[in-house]
Each structure stands twice: as C-alpha cells, then as structure tokens.
Write a protein that holds these residues in place. Structure first.
Motif, PDB file in Angstrom:
ATOM      1  N   PHE A 143       0.402  16.093 -19.138  1.00  0.00           N
ATOM      2  CA  PHE A 143       0.488  16.534 -17.407  1.00  0.00           C
ATOM      3  C   PHE A 143       1.985  15.957 -16.841  1.00  0.00           C
ATOM      4  O   PHE A 143       2.196  16.248 -15.900  1.00  0.00           O
ATOM      5  N   ALA A 144       2.927  15.795 -17.751  1.00  0.00           N
ATOM      6  CA  ALA A 144       4.313  15.291 -17.369  1.00  0.00           C
ATOM      7  C   ALA A 144       4.166  14.406 -16.399  1.00  0.00           C
ATOM      8  O   ALA A 144       4.884  14.084 -15.240  1.00  0.00           O
ATOM      9  N   SER A 145       3.449  13.234 -16.635  1.00  0.00           N
ATOM     10  CA  SER A 145       2.948  12.093 -15.705  1.00  0.00           C
ATOM     11  C   SER A 145       4.421  11.318 -15.182  1.00  0.00           C
ATOM     12  O   SER A 145       4.301  10.990 -14.020  1.00  0.00           O
ATOM     13  N   GLN A 146       5.268  11.340 -15.985  1.00  0.00           N
ATOM     14  CA  GLN A 146       6.381  10.393 -15.695  1.00  0.00           C
ATOM     15  C   GLN A 146       7.308  11.259 -14.572  1.00  0.00           C
ATOM     16  O   GLN A 146       7.761  10.627 -13.553  1.00  0.00           O
ATOM     17  N   GLU A 147       7.390  12.643 -14.755  1.00  0.00           N
ATOM     18  CA  GLU A 147       8.066  13.525 -13.770  1.00  0.00           C
ATOM     19  C   GLU A 147       7.356  13.244 -12.491  1.00  0.00           C
ATOM     20  O   GLU A 147       7.752  13.117 -11.474  1.00  0.00           O
ATOM     21  N   LEU A 148       5.915  13.297 -12.513  1.00  0.00           N
ATOM     22  CA  LEU A 148       5.186  13.304 -11.397  1.00  0.00           C
ATOM     23  C   LEU A 148       5.347  11.918 -10.518  1.00  0.00           C
ATOM     24  O   LEU A 148       5.449  11.952  -9.363  1.00  0.00           O
ATOM     25  N   VAL A 149       5.633  10.918 -11.272  1.00  0.00           N
ATOM     26  CA  VAL A 149       5.503   9.461 -10.680  1.00  0.00           C
ATOM     27  C   VAL A 149       6.963   9.567 -10.141  1.00  0.00           C
ATOM     28  O   VAL A 149       7.222   9.080  -8.994  1.00  0.00           O
ATOM     29  N   GLU A 150       8.002  10.219 -10.690  1.00  0.00           N
ATOM     30  CA  GLU A 150       9.311  10.066 -10.003  1.00  0.00           C
ATOM     31  C   GLU A 150       9.272  10.782  -8.795  1.00  0.00           C
ATOM     32  O   GLU A 150       9.851  10.559  -7.923  1.00  0.00           O
ATOM     33  N   LEU A 152       6.712  11.391  -6.681  1.00  0.00           N
ATOM     34  CA  LEU A 152       5.761  10.839  -5.706  1.00  0.00           C
ATOM     35  C   LEU A 152       6.456   9.561  -5.060  1.00  0.00           C
ATOM     36  O   LEU A 152       6.424   9.029  -3.979  1.00  0.00           O
ATOM     37  N   LYS A 153       7.653   8.983  -5.815  1.00  0.00           N
ATOM     38  CA  LYS A 153       8.218   7.883  -5.423  1.00  0.00           C
ATOM     39  C   LYS A 153       9.581   8.333  -4.635  1.00  0.00           C
ATOM     40  O   LYS A 153      10.212   7.571  -4.198  1.00  0.00           O
ATOM     41  N   ASP A 154       9.859   9.663  -4.442  1.00  0.00           N
ATOM     42  CA  ASP A 154      10.924   9.987  -3.646  1.00  0.00           C
ATOM     43  C   ASP A 154      10.454   9.871  -1.980  1.00  0.00           C
ATOM     44  O   ASP A 154       9.576  10.521  -1.608  1.00  0.00           O
ATOM     45  N   SER A 155      11.167   8.847  -1.431  1.00  0.00           N
ATOM     46  CA  SER A 155      10.848   8.658  -0.248  1.00  0.00           C
ATOM     47  C   SER A 155      11.265   9.681   0.878  1.00  0.00           C
ATOM     48  O   SER A 155      10.795   9.631   1.918  1.00  0.00           O
ATOM     49  N   THR A 156      12.383  10.489   0.187  1.00  0.00           N
ATOM     50  CA  THR A 156      12.758  11.321   1.506  1.00  0.00           C
ATOM     51  C   THR A 156      11.818  12.330   1.611  1.00  0.00           C
ATOM     52  O   THR A 156      11.869  13.181   2.723  1.00  0.00           O
ATOM     53  N   GLN A 157      10.832  12.590   0.795  1.00  0.00           N
ATOM     54  CA  GLN A 157       9.700  13.894   0.884  1.00  0.00           C
ATOM     55  C   GLN A 157       8.257  13.253   1.445  1.00  0.00           C
ATOM     56  O   GLN A 157       7.551  13.957   1.788  1.00  0.00           O
ATOM     57  N   LEU A 158       8.316  12.069   1.997  1.00  0.00           N
ATOM     58  CA  LEU A 158       7.314  11.477   2.513  1.00  0.00           C
ATOM     59  C   LEU A 158       6.927  11.989   3.715  1.00  0.00           C
ATOM     60  O   LEU A 158       7.715  12.271   4.634  1.00  0.00           O
ATOM     61  N   GLY A 159       5.642  12.387   3.788  1.00  0.00           N
ATOM     62  CA  GLY A 159       5.132  13.103   4.997  1.00  0.00           C
ATOM     63  C   GLY A 159       5.384  14.805   5.100  1.00  0.00           C
ATOM     64  O   GLY A 159       4.809  15.168   5.941  1.00  0.00           O
ATOM     65  N   LYS A 160       5.909  15.297   3.983  1.00  0.00           N
ATOM     66  CA  LYS A 160       6.307  16.753   3.970  1.00  0.00           C
ATOM     67  C   LYS A 160       5.423  17.509   2.794  1.00  0.00           C
ATOM     68  O   LYS A 160       5.625  18.586   2.676  1.00  0.00           O
ATOM     69  N   ARG A 161       4.627  16.548   2.080  1.00  0.00           N
ATOM     70  CA  ARG A 161       4.083  17.220   1.158  1.00  0.00           C
ATOM     71  C   ARG A 161       2.435  17.585   1.146  1.00  0.00           C
ATOM     72  O   ARG A 161       1.669  17.474   0.338  1.00  0.00           O
ATOM     73  N   GLY A 162       2.253  17.193   2.447  1.00  0.00           N
ATOM     74  CA  GLY A 162       0.656  17.310   2.744  1.00  0.00           C
ATOM     75  C   GLY A 162      -0.269  16.190   2.371  1.00  0.00           C
ATOM     76  O   GLY A 162      -1.444  16.193   1.966  1.00  0.00           O
ATOM     77  N   GLU A 163       0.516  14.974   2.457  1.00  0.00           N
ATOM     78  CA  GLU A 163      -0.192  13.641   2.084  1.00  0.00           C
ATOM     79  C   GLU A 163      -1.554  13.586   2.942  1.00  0.00           C
ATOM     80  O   GLU A 163      -2.676  12.907   2.380  1.00  0.00           O
ATOM     81  N   ALA A 164      -1.589  13.707   4.330  1.00  0.00           N
ATOM     82  CA  ALA A 164      -2.791  13.706   5.271  1.00  0.00           C
ATOM     83  C   ALA A 164      -4.135  14.399   4.577  1.00  0.00           C
ATOM     84  O   ALA A 164      -5.214  13.879   4.494  1.00  0.00           O
TER      85      ALA A 164
END
Length: 303
Positions: A143-150, A152-164
């Motif tokens: 699942f390329a989990s390490q890439e996914l974790v990186e 998700l840790k990108d704070s610059t995209q917070l709120g722009k990825r449909g988190e709600a």
C-alpha cells in the motif's frame, strides 16, 4: 540494481573491471588479479582457504552477489585493494627466489583481503533495502504506507484534501455499528413523520384529482390535466405518499422485510411513472412538459 558479479579470467584479463556503481580498477590491478588466479589454480591449498572457496575448478574467480553498493565505500575498497597489490608485489619479489610457497600464500592473502574489503563495502542480505524505500527485500510495501504517512504529515495541505468528509464518513460508520440510545427515538420520530406525511399526501391527492381519478397509468377519456391542490407540489402525490408511508412503517416497526419491500415498491412506482408520463406527454404535449419542469415527482422540493 543489477547484480555485481564480475568475472576475471585466469589467463587473459579484460582491459578493465567496471562495476555498476561507475568505478573501474586500473589495468595493473586487473593484471594482478589474473596472476593471483593462475597461481591459485596450481596451488594445493586447504579447502578452508578464503580464496579457494571463491575459485571454481576452471580457474574463474567470482565475487559474491551484490544487490546494492555504496559508491564511496566501494571506491575506498578499490584503493585499499591497489595498496594491497603493491605491498604484495614488494613482499613477493623479496621471497620468490628463496620460498615460492610463501609467494603463493601472499597472493592468496591479497585475494582474500580484497574480497573482504569489497564485501565490507556492500550491505548484507539482511539489511539490504529496496530502491522504493526502506522496506526489506522480499517484503514489498503493497500500500506504499510510508509514502502515505509522509503525505498525511504534510501540514501545508491540511484542510485541502477533504478531511471533513473523511471524518464524517468515520462518524457515520461508527453510529451505524454502535448506535446511541437517543438515535433509536429519532428513528421512531422520523418514521412516524414519514408515515403520517404519506397518508396526508394520499388523501390530499385523491381530493385534488376528483373526477380524473383512475387506477391505470393511462389518463381517462374525459381526463383533464390537474396542476392545482396537492398537484401543485408534486406530480404524483399518491405514489409519493405510498412510498413515504411504506418507509415510515418499516422504520417504526423495525422490520427489515418491510424495508426491502418498500425498496421494491419504489422501483415499481418509478417504472409506472415513466409509462404514465409518456401517455400524458402524448395528450398534453408542451403543457405537461412545462409542468414537469417546474414540479418535483414524489416529494415536494426534494424528489
């Protein structure tokens, strides 16, 4: 990375020994390897000798399989091998006349030291990693989990990825699996409202239709287009009322069979409406087309 398995012939050395990391041994070192291999072919060393364990019966020296090579470490190993060659040449020149066996032992030692140096420059099979990341060989990260974790840790995209929407989905699933006690009362309330509204739709629709009432989807011969009363809110109030009443009854009684049959009733009514509206369009044409564009089908302002 391609396997690093250079082969040095015992009689005729190649012009250069090129590794996949981009480094080359000079011709002097390669020539020295050939001489050592030739001496190894004629020697009767013990089977535990380090160089004999790496030399085949045909006089070909094969280096261990390498999956990934550190270029800096390999360059240092090559420099160390050249230094060992020079020291071996100096010592063999002084001992070759008096003790030929000592010269062979020195050559064998040089080969063993070189192989050990190259092995030290490469990671072991237990610690090798794939080019895609730090996942060990033989254990692919499906699942390329390490890439996914990186990501998700990108704070610059917070709120722009449909988190709600993601958290709303999790909350809805949690409520479905573990419904709170007050939710049971809410379902009863909604079911009661749907059942009551459905009955009102049916009664008001009958009164609005009057002499135009027909159980068949085709209009009566003396039929006139009704757009007032309940028909000013929905085109098919009795169908919509029947559907609401069926869903409400299934919710109030918590009956799965009734809920499944309500879904079947919905499908039947949808097909009947298609047949009925084709007949109404044939009779009333543009008048019914305009009415259809302004008024919902089953539920006012919704559907």
């Amino acid at each position: 990375m391609p396997i690093l398995a250079p082969i040095v012939p015992a009689v005729r050395p190649p012009p250069s020994f090129v590794c996949h990391a981009g480094f080359s041994l000079n011709k002097t070192v390669v020539r020295r390897f050939s001489t050592i291999c030739k001496s190894q072919e004629t020697s009767k060393q013990d089977s535990t000798d380090a160089s004999s364990s790496r030399t085949s019966s045909s006089g070909i020296l094969r280096y261990p399989e390498v999956v990934s090579v550190d270029p800096v470490a390999l360059e240092e190993a090559v420099a160390e091998a050249a230094d060992l060659q020079e020291k071996s040449a100096a010592s063999s020149a002084s001992t070759s006349a008096s003790d030929p066996d000592a010269k062979k032992g020195t050559d064998a030692s040089a080969v063993a030291n070189l192989v050990s140096a190259i092995n030290g420059a490469t990671p072991s099979s237990e610690t090798r990693v794939s080019e895609a990341g730090s996942t060990p060989k033989g254990e692919p990260d499906f699942f390329a989990s390490q890439e996914l974790v990186e990501e998700l840790k990108d704070s610059t995209q917070l709120g722009k990825r449909g988190e709600a929407w993601f958290f709303a989905q999790i909350a809805a699933l949690a409520l479905i699996v573990f419904p709170p006690v007050p939710l049971v009362g809410l379902i009863d309330l909604v079911g009661t409202l749907a059942l009551t509204s459905g009955l009102v739709f049916i009664g008001y629709g009958l009164l609005s239709l009057g002499r135009n009432l027909s159980p068949m989807p085709t209009p009566r011969k003396t039929h006139t287009l009704v757009t007032s009363g309940m028909y000013s809110y929905v085109r098919h109030p009795m169908y919509g009322g029947s559907l609401l009443a069926a869903l409400g009854l299934a919710a109030v009684t918590r009956s799965e069979p009734r809920l499944a049959l309500a879904a079947l009733l919905w499908y039947i009514l949808e097909q009947k409406v298609k047949y009925e509206e084709r007949a109404l369009l044939e009779r009333y044409g543009a008048e019914y087309e305009q009415y259809k564009a302004k008024v919902k089908k089953f539920i006012p302002y919704v559907y």
